[in-house]
Scaffold this motif. Sequence first.
Motif, PDB file in Angstrom:
ATOM      1  N   LYS A  89       0.818  -1.214   0.000  1.00 27.99           N
ATOM      2  CA  LYS A  89       0.000   0.000   0.000  1.00 27.99           C
ATOM      3  C   LYS A  89       0.851   1.263   0.000  1.00 27.99           C
ATOM      4  O   LYS A  89       0.468   2.285  -0.585  1.00 27.99           O
ATOM      5  CB  LYS A  89      -0.940   0.006   1.207  1.00 27.99           C
ATOM      6  CG  LYS A  89      -2.075  -0.999   1.124  1.00 27.99           C
ATOM      7  CD  LYS A  89      -3.015  -0.845   2.304  1.00 27.99           C
ATOM      8  CE  LYS A  89      -4.205  -1.796   2.189  1.00 27.99           C
ATOM      9  NZ  LYS A  89      -5.158  -1.621   3.317  1.00 27.99           N
ATOM     10  N   SER A 120      -8.348   0.794  -5.388  1.00 29.64           N
ATOM     11  CA  SER A 120      -9.342   0.415  -4.383  1.00 29.64           C
ATOM     12  C   SER A 120      -9.752  -1.052  -4.542  1.00 29.64           C
ATOM     13  O   SER A 120      -9.816  -1.801  -3.564  1.00 29.64           O
ATOM     14  CB  SER A 120     -10.571   1.324  -4.504  1.00 29.64           C
ATOM     15  OG  SER A 120     -11.565   0.951  -3.582  1.00 29.64           O
ATOM     16  N   ASN A 156      -3.238   3.748  -0.449  1.00 30.00           N
ATOM     17  CA  ASN A 156      -2.377   4.094   0.676  1.00 30.00           C
ATOM     18  C   ASN A 156      -3.221   4.583   1.855  1.00 30.00           C
ATOM     19  O   ASN A 156      -4.045   5.496   1.695  1.00 30.00           O
ATOM     20  CB  ASN A 156      -1.379   5.177   0.248  1.00 30.00           C
ATOM     21  CG  ASN A 156      -0.205   5.291   1.199  1.00 30.00           C
ATOM     22  OD1 ASN A 156      -0.344   5.075   2.395  1.00 30.00           O
ATOM     23  ND2 ASN A 156       0.949   5.648   0.664  1.00 30.00           N
ATOM     24  N   ASP A 157      -3.009   4.000   3.037  1.00 32.42           N
ATOM     25  CA  ASP A 157      -3.787   4.367   4.228  1.00 32.42           C
ATOM     26  C   ASP A 157      -3.230   5.588   4.949  1.00 32.42           C
ATOM     27  O   ASP A 157      -3.868   6.111   5.868  1.00 32.42           O
ATOM     28  CB  ASP A 157      -3.813   3.196   5.222  1.00 32.42           C
ATOM     29  CG  ASP A 157      -4.544   1.986   4.664  1.00 32.42           C
ATOM     30  OD1 ASP A 157      -4.124   0.857   4.986  1.00 32.42           O
ATOM     31  OD2 ASP A 157      -5.514   2.175   3.910  1.00 32.42           O
ATOM     32  N   ASN A 158      -2.033   6.018   4.576  1.00 33.72           N
ATOM     33  CA  ASN A 158      -1.405   7.134   5.277  1.00 33.72           C
ATOM     34  C   ASN A 158      -2.213   8.417   5.131  1.00 33.72           C
ATOM     35  O   ASN A 158      -2.851   8.656   4.101  1.00 33.72           O
ATOM     36  CB  ASN A 158       0.017   7.378   4.748  1.00 33.72           C
ATOM     37  CG  ASN A 158       0.964   6.263   5.120  1.00 33.72           C
ATOM     38  OD1 ASN A 158       0.701   5.513   6.061  1.00 33.72           O
ATOM     39  ND2 ASN A 158       2.058   6.132   4.392  1.00 33.72           N
TER      40      ASN A 158
END
Length: 261
Positions: free
Chosen positions: A2, A219, A225-227
Motif C-alpha cells: 500500500k 481500491s 495508501n492508508d497514510n
Amino acid sequence: MKDNPIGVFDSGVGGTSIWKEIIHRLPNENTLYLADSKNAPYGNKSKQEIIDICLKNSEILINKGAKIIVVACNTATTNAIDILRKTFDIPFIGIEPAIKPAALATLTKAIGILATKGTLSSDLFHKTAKEFASNILVIEQEGTGLVPLIENNLVDSIEMELLLQKYLKPMISHNIDYLVLGCSHYPYLIPKIREIIGNKVTIIDSGFAVAKQTEKILSEQLLLNDNITPGEHYLMSNSNINTLNHLVKEIDNTTIEQVNF
C-alpha cells in the motif's frame, strides 16, 4: 504494497499533466514519474520500437517498487498496453483519445482530434473511431512538432503559435464543437489553443478520467495508501530537467533527478 508508489511514465514531460491529476485526486499516494524525453516523441517510431521502450520503462518503475503503472502516453497505450499487461503482474492504466464522449456529445456532428502519428495510426484508435464516430465528421490532425517545443519549454514561442494556427484553423472551418487532445503533452497548450478556437469549442483531455480509473483500480486491488500524510514524489528524466522543474514547481514534496536509462 500500500505504501509503494504509483508509477507513471511518458515520452517526456507531457505526462505530468496526467500525474498532476492523479496526485490531486490521491494526495496521500507516493509516486514515481519517468520522463523518457530522450526518446520523445514516441509518435514517429515503429510499433515494435514503442513496445520495447515501454517494456524497459515499466521494468525500471517496477524495480523501484511501483504497485501500479499509469502509461501516461496515448501512443504508448494504443501500441503497447496489451503487451505490458501480459508481461507484468501489476495493474496498468492506459490513456487514449476521448473520442467516445466527444462523438456522443457533438451537436455539429464534427469533432477534431489532435494527436501524434503513432496514436492516429494505431489499431485501438481506429477501432474506437469506427465504433463511436462512424456517423460524424472526424478531423484527424497529426501534431507534428508540438512535443519537441513543449519539451524545450517553448510553449509561448512564435513557432508554437504558427503550428497551432496551421493545425486548428481547418477544424474551425469545419465547425467542430469538440476538440480531443490525443497526447498528454497537449493540455499544456490549452491556453494557446483557446486563443485560436474560442470558447464555443469544448476541449477534452483524459487526465481526470485516468486519475479516477487509477483510484478505482487501487481500491479494487486493496492497494490504496492508508497514510494521512501527503505523498512524496520522485521524478526522473533521461534528458535536461529544466522543463520538468518548470512544469512541477508548484507541487510539494518533489525530488527531480536526471538519470541515465
